[in-house]
Design a protein around this motif. Structure first.
Motif, mmCIF file in Angstrom:
data_model
loop_
_atom_site.group_PDB
_atom_site.id
_atom_site.type_symbol
_atom_site.label_atom_id
_atom_site.label_comp_id
_atom_site.label_asym_id
_atom_site.label_seq_id
_atom_site.Cartn_x
_atom_site.Cartn_y
_atom_site.Cartn_z
ATOM 1 N N HIS A 150 2.310 10.832 -4.406
ATOM 2 C CA HIS A 150 1.277 11.085 -3.405
ATOM 3 C C HIS A 150 1.853 11.767 -2.166
ATOM 4 C CE1 HIS A 150 -2.403 10.613 -1.148
ATOM 5 N NE2 HIS A 150 -1.748 9.986 -0.185
ATOM 6 N N ASP B 197 0.814 -1.219 0.000
ATOM 7 C CA ASP B 197 0.000 0.000 0.000
ATOM 8 C C ASP B 197 0.849 1.272 0.000
ATOM 9 O OD1 ASP B 197 1.012 -0.285 2.541
ATOM 10 O OD2 ASP B 197 -0.844 0.241 3.571
ATOM 11 N N GLN C 249 -5.752 5.897 -6.168
ATOM 12 C CA GLN C 249 -6.677 6.824 -6.825
ATOM 13 C C GLN C 249 -5.944 7.869 -7.663
ATOM 14 O OE1 GLN C 249 -9.149 8.467 -3.751
ATOM 15 N NE2 GLN C 249 -10.274 6.559 -3.418
ATOM 16 N N SER D 265 -1.481 6.219 -2.856
ATOM 17 C CA SER D 265 -2.910 6.162 -3.155
ATOM 18 C C SER D 265 -3.095 5.704 -4.592
ATOM 19 C CB SER D 265 -3.559 7.534 -2.950
ATOM 20 O OG SER D 265 -4.898 7.521 -3.393
#
Length: 269
Positions: A154, A44, A116, A114
């Motif tokens: 990010h 992550d 996204q 992220s």
């Protein structure tokens, strides 16, 4: 808690920031021999791989972004050469393998990512990096922006600095530990050090205004200094050169620092 993490003289891992030591920043530096491979999994996190010295191949895959295969990367034998490094940005979920095409030193810098953002993996070539000179006199040092806040990521910020013999660096003392934009940003930081010649040392102090943290350290080759908060100047003894790789990350990807007011008069010299 000591903010100095000593390096290992043998083995693949030169130095590593223990898990959970910082909330935002992760760091490990590796040494690889010719033909050795290093698997890298972002999970992550977002990663920036910085090739400190040697030559590698790097291949892997990022979710939704496809495969990448970059071969024959690297053209400096030491971090003290007047050259920018090769680096690579890997988004969350990436899987990669580093193959050493010579003896290699490589840093894996990590911070929260992220999916996204939809940032794909990318090779960061030396000629794309901004190089600059900071300071003057015995405060002069040479900076290479590897992953600055002007480039997409990010939360990661990565920069390397060479400081000549007898000079100070990260000086006058400054900090970035308060979320108070536009005046100051909150960024954790690590300093990965190398010294030339390698038997040398540098001094680094990490301290806060209230002195709840106040540690002065003799830092040797390949050691890591942790800066959770506070000011963090470096001093290089005569006869030795300093190199450090900075990794910064926090809740906002902006580098805005605050000078120690007790020493800000130095800026007027």
């Amino acid at each position: 808690m000591s903010l100095l993490i000593k390096s290992q003289s043998s083995g693949r891992t030169m130095v590593e920031l223990p898990a959970g030591e910082l909330e935002y920043v992760g760091f490990t530096a590796y040494r690889l021999s010719l033909g050795e491979t290093l698997p890298v999994a972002a999970a992550d996190k977002e990663l920036c791989l910085v090739l400190l010295s040697g030559r590698i191949g790097l291949k892997g895959e990022a979710p939704g972004q496809g495969a990448f295969d970059w071969d024959n990367l690297g053209d400096r034998h030491s971090v003290f050469e007047d050259k920018s490094p090769y680096a690579a940005y890997l988004p969350p979920g990436s899987q990669a393998q580093v193959t050493a095409l010579s003896d290699v030193q490589i840093a894996v810098c990590a911070a929260p990512g992220s999916a996204q953002n939809n940032y794909g993996p990318r090779l960061i070539r030396p000629d794309s990096m901004k190089r600059s000179v900071r300071g003057k006199g015995a405060n002069t040092r040479y900076v290479c922006d590897i992953l600055p806040d002007s480039e997409p990521a990010h939360s990661l910020l990565v920069v390397e600095v060479r400081t000549p013999s007898g000079h100070s660096s990260s000086y006058p003392p400054h900090k970035h530990d308060t979320d108070d934009l536009p005046h100051q940003s909150f960024l954790e930081e690590t300093y990965y050090h190398q010294v030339n010649p390698s038997q040398g040392f540098v001094f680094q102090r990490v301290y806060t205004d209230d002195r709840s943290i106040d540690q002065a350290m003799a830092v040797e080759n390949s050691d890591l200094v942790v800066v959770p908060k506070g000011y963090h100047p470096v001093s290089v003894p005569y006869g030795y050169e300093s190199y450090y790789l900075n990794v910064m990350a926090g809740p906002k990807r902006v580098w805005q620092f605050h000078n120690d007011p007790q020493h800000s008069w130095l800026l007027d010299l």
